[in-house]
Design a protein around this motif. Structure first.
Motif, PDB file in Angstrom:
ATOM      1  N   LEU B   8       1.141  -1.273   0.160  1.00 24.28           N
ATOM      2  CA  LEU B   8      -0.214  -0.042  -0.211  1.00 24.28           C
ATOM      3  C   LEU B   8       1.219   1.325  -0.411  1.00 24.28           C
ATOM      4  CD1 LEU B   8      -2.638  -0.829   2.730  1.00 24.28           C
ATOM      5  CD2 LEU B   8      -2.828  -1.288   0.087  1.00 24.28           C
ATOM      6  N   ALA B   9       0.414   1.991  -1.105  1.00 23.93           N
ATOM      7  CA  ALA B   9       1.119   3.348  -0.874  1.00 23.93           C
ATOM      8  C   ALA B   9       1.080   4.398   0.308  1.00 23.93           C
ATOM      9  CB  ALA B   9       0.476   4.269  -1.554  1.00 23.93           C
ATOM     10  N   VAL B  10      -0.547   4.128   1.586  1.00 22.50           N
ATOM     11  CA  VAL B  10      -0.967   5.138   2.645  1.00 22.50           C
ATOM     12  C   VAL B  10      -1.612   3.880   2.984  1.00 22.50           C
ATOM     13  CG1 VAL B  10      -1.637   6.654   3.638  1.00 22.50           C
ATOM     14  CG2 VAL B  10      -0.648   7.199   1.337  1.00 22.50           C
ATOM     15  N   LYS B  11      -1.720   3.742   4.360  1.00 22.74           N
ATOM     16  CA  LYS B  11      -2.488   3.800   5.231  1.00 22.74           C
ATOM     17  C   LYS B  11      -2.989   3.873   6.247  1.00 22.74           C
ATOM     18  CE  LYS B  11      -4.316  -1.069   7.776  1.00 22.74           C
ATOM     19  NZ  LYS B  11      -5.460  -1.288   7.131  1.00 22.74           N
ATOM     20  N   ILE B  12      -3.727   4.534   6.433  1.00 23.35           N
ATOM     21  CA  ILE B  12      -4.058   4.780   8.116  1.00 23.35           C
ATOM     22  C   ILE B  12      -4.866   4.089   8.911  1.00 23.35           C
ATOM     23  CG2 ILE B  12      -5.106   6.903   9.330  1.00 23.35           C
ATOM     24  CD1 ILE B  12      -4.852   8.068   6.466  1.00 23.35           C
ATOM     25  N   SER B  13      -5.217   3.452  10.301  1.00 26.21           N
ATOM     26  CA  SER B  13      -5.414   2.983  10.950  1.00 26.21           C
ATOM     27  C   SER B  13      -5.813   4.019  11.944  1.00 26.21           C
ATOM     28  CB  SER B  13      -4.780   1.751  11.206  1.00 26.21           C
ATOM     29  OG  SER B  13      -5.744   0.607  12.023  1.00 26.21           O
ATOM     30  N   HIS B  14      -7.390   3.438  12.706  1.00 29.75           N
ATOM     31  CA  HIS B  14      -8.099   4.680  13.751  1.00 29.75           C
ATOM     32  C   HIS B  14      -7.654   5.601  13.911  1.00 29.75           C
ATOM     33  CE1 HIS B  14     -10.503   1.104  13.906  1.00 29.75           C
ATOM     34  NE2 HIS B  14      -9.550  -0.316  14.314  1.00 29.75           N
ATOM     35  N   LEU B  15      -7.055   6.775  13.141  1.00 30.34           N
ATOM     36  CA  LEU B  15      -6.724   7.923  13.401  1.00 30.34           C
ATOM     37  C   LEU B  15      -6.959   8.291  14.152  1.00 30.34           C
ATOM     38  CD1 LEU B  15      -3.775   9.420  13.101  1.00 30.34           C
ATOM     39  CD2 LEU B  15      -5.004  10.939  10.970  1.00 30.34           C
ATOM     40  N   GLN B  16      -6.600   8.709  15.507  1.00 29.57           N
ATOM     41  CA  GLN B  16      -7.723  10.251  16.135  1.00 29.57           C
ATOM     42  C   GLN B  16      -6.766  11.114  16.238  1.00 29.57           C
ATOM     43  OE1 GLN B  16     -10.756   8.321  18.070  1.00 29.57           O
ATOM     44  NE2 GLN B  16     -10.318   9.430  19.998  1.00 29.57           N
ATOM     45  N   PHE B  17      -7.492  12.844  16.047  1.00 27.74           N
ATOM     46  CA  PHE B  17      -6.793  13.623  16.699  1.00 27.74           C
ATOM     47  C   PHE B  17      -7.479  14.889  17.164  1.00 27.74           C
ATOM     48  CE2 PHE B  17      -4.524  17.567  16.230  1.00 27.74           C
ATOM     49  CZ  PHE B  17      -3.453  17.531  16.270  1.00 27.74           C
TER      50      PHE B  17
END
Lengths: 409, 234
Positions: B8-17
């Motif tokens: 994958l180029a990008v994987k975001i998992s359960h990001l919180q900010f």
């Protein structure tokens, strides 16, 4: 590395107007800084060379500083005189090459009159150079009422060769006796050398004695005082290595004499003017601090216009140290070019004004490479500028990336 | 799992900010973008789009959740490693002021290859030489070769955006992030430029993430992400 150098140069060229002002401001500050150092060093050297070619100055026992002050600078007066006949005793010392008497105490229009021998013009040097005449000749016959004027005296009194002047007996504010019926004839005018010699009037010792042995009909050599007194003697040695030995011999003569090495005494005299020297150093320090603050402020201001540029560099992956290097390289370039330009400017100023400085101020200054103290001061300047420049550099690094991704609207 | 992430180029998992003392701006965002895929992110201002891009670029640290760029876990990277990742695997196109004004078009485009040998080698591998890579991108983006030696500040806005795109794509990065790159252009130019960006991304197998207000562009993208899917207050 080369690409960053190329970028730094292109960046500098793109902001050449602002950088030029920064370079000029640094150059002027450096010129002032080095100029202050140069003035301090050259003034000290010139002061020490107010009289040169003289190995010892002999006078009545007392303060060495006072002896130098009145015999060389014609300031104050001798607390005691010494018999003029001692000249022979001194000449007879094996290591002594020549002796020149100096008689002081009289004046012409408040300029000190120095009674001396013909040798004074051959032996004594000012600022390391033999005395030169711009007009006429030096004293050549001790039995004539001839006078040689220092450059300032001639300039201020507008006297010319062949004119006659009346010398007064006495000096300062005390009573004077004008010998207008026995005038001295001006036979020579000395070239300016920036020493007290410029402000003096020279006559022969015989004529000086005649001033103190006055007849109603005027000054007469025939009535010279056999117990003639001298204020001091200037001595030149055959070998300068024997200076301590000769000094000891003179100190041990039974006439309460004192021999002083003029260089040492002048250095001591200079050290008493430490306040003036410190003031110069303080000015130099002020200039240095102003320069550093100026460069830092300009870098900070220029940073504002470079925020986007630095942000783009970081966005394409430039490392913090590369951005730091970019800004520091610029500060370094500005500083080094400013230093070179400032030094060149100072040399140009010295080159065009050194004749005036020597003649009018008595300061002998020649173009020269920076000495070790100048070098250290410039090194500190570069280092402190680099440290100061790292403030905007670090600021640039910190803000760069977020600025790049959040462009100002 | 790792094998999948690496492709994958990008994987975001359960990001919180969330910003200090405020309610979460980004809540439980997960997505995966394969090489060559495109993602359109839309939504009003102030809902965390730029914050998301900053997190992806490694400017803002990940608070909760995980992000992999080209198989590398962002939170495990040092600042230096993040710089390197950004230089080697990412390209950026900003809304405006994209170029170093005093550098030539050539230098602006080749900047990533000057800084990172990996980008240089990739450009050479793809086109035979870096000059060919440069010429190809310039042609592909509709720029004249005669502009190559001109200083960037002499270009029009449209030309500047094309040069910025060439710089972002040179040396085949894994992902190109574009933050409203066409917003200062009229619709025709926007549309034309968007086609060029997507075409290049497809050719190079580069993932393209683009933020825009203009919903009309979204159908051209493989995936669409609306801020209300992850922003709690929008």
């Amino acid at each position: 590395m080369l690409i960053w150098l190329r970028i730094a140069i292109q960046s500098a060229l793109a902001r050449r107007g602002a950088l030029l002002i920064m370079v000029l401001s640094t150059a002027i500050s450096v010129a002032i800084l080095l100029g202050v150092f140069k003035i301090r060093d050259d003034t000290k050297t010139s002061f020490s060379n107010a009289i040169s070619g003289v190995d010892l100055v002999v006078g009545a026992k007392g303060s060495p500083t006072e002896l130098i002050l009145y015999s060389v600078f014609h300031i104050g007066r001798a607390s005691n005189t010494i018999p003029a006949s001692l000249e022979k005793t001194l000449v007879d010392l094996r290591q002594v090459a020549w002796v020149v008497p100096v008689q002081l105490g009289d004046s012409y229009r408040n300029y000190p009159v120095v009674g001396t021998s013909i040798d004074f013009f051959k032996r004594v040097k000012a600022q390391g150079r033999h005395l030169q005449l711009v007009q006429g000749s030096a004293l050549n016959d001790p039995h004539l009422f001839d006078v040689v004027l220092g450059h300032t005296v001639a300039k201020n009194t507008q006297h010319r060769i062949g004119e006659q002047i009346a010398i007064s007996h006495g000096s300062g504010s005390g009573p004077k006796q004008d010998h207008s019926n026995s005038p001295f004839r001006i036979i020579g005018i000395l070239e300016a050398n920036g020493t007290p010699i410029d402000n003096a009037v020279f006559i022969s010792t015989n004529a000086f004695d005649a001033l103190h042995d006055i007849a109603d009909s005027g000054l007469q050599f025939a009535r010279l005082n056999p117990d003639s007194q001298a204020s001091a003697f200037f001595i030149g040695l055959k070998d300068r290595g024997s200076v301590f030995s000769v000094r000891r011999q003179i100190d041990s003569l039974p006439n309460s004499l004192m021999a002083v090495m003029p260089g040492v005494a002048l250095d001591e005299l200079w050290s008493s003017m430490e306040i003036a020297e410190n003031a110069l150093l303080l000015i130099a320090l002020g200039v240095l601090i102003t320069t550093i603050l100026g460069i830092t402020a300009t870098l900070l201001v220029s940073l504002e216009s470079r925020r986007r540029e630095l942000a783009i560099f970081r966005a394409v992956g430039a490392k913090p140290y590369q951005l730091l290097s970019l800004i520091l390289a610029e500060a370094f370039m500005v500083c080094v070019i400013g230093i070179l330009l400032g030094w060149s400017l100072l040399q140009l100023i010295i080159l065009t004004t050194n004749d005036h400085l020597r003649k009018e101020w008595g300061v002998v200054s020649e173009p020269s490479l920076p000495n070790i103290h100048d070098g250290l001061a410039l090194l500190y300047l570069v280092l402190v500028v680099l440290i100061s420049a790292s403030i905007p550099a670090i600021k640039a690094y910190r803000m760069a990336l977020s600025e790049g991704l959040n462009p100002p609207s | 799992m790792n094998t999948t992430i690496n492709t994958l180029a990008v994987k975001i998992s359960h990001l919180q900010f969330s910003w200090p003392g405020q309610t979460p701006l980004i809540k439980d965002l997960s997505l995966a973008l394969d090489a060559g895929e495109s993602l359109f992110i839309s939504g009003p201002s102030g809902c965390g789009k730029s914050t998301l891009l900053n997190i992806l670029a490694g400017v803002i640290p990940v608070q909760e959740g995980k992000i992999w760029i080209h198989g590398r876990l962002l939170s495990e990277l040092s600042n230096t490693a993040k710089d390197q990742l950004r230089g080697e695997e990412m390209g950026f196109i900003f809304q405006q002021f994209n170029l170093i004004p005093y550098l030539s078009v050539t230098d602006n485009i080749l900047l990533p290859t000057y800084l990172y040998p990996k980008r240089l080698h990739a450009a050479v591998a793809q086109h035979g030489s870096v000059t060919h890579a440069l010429q190809y991108l310039v042609d592909r983006l509709g720029l004249s070769q005669s502009l190559l030696q001109q200083a960037a500040h002499q270009l029009s806005i449209g030309q500047q955006q094309r040069v910025a795109a060439a710089r972002a794509f040179i040396g085949k990065p894994s992902i190109v992030i574009a933050d409203e790159p066409t917003s200062s252009l009229d619709w025709n130019n926007q549309s034309q430029l968007m086609d060029l960006f997507l075409g290049l991304a497809d050719e190079q197998n580069t993932a393209l993430m683009m933020v825009s207000h203009d919903e009309r562009l979204s159908p051209r993208f493989d995936h669409t992400l609306a801020v209300n899917q992850w922003a709690t207050e929008c």
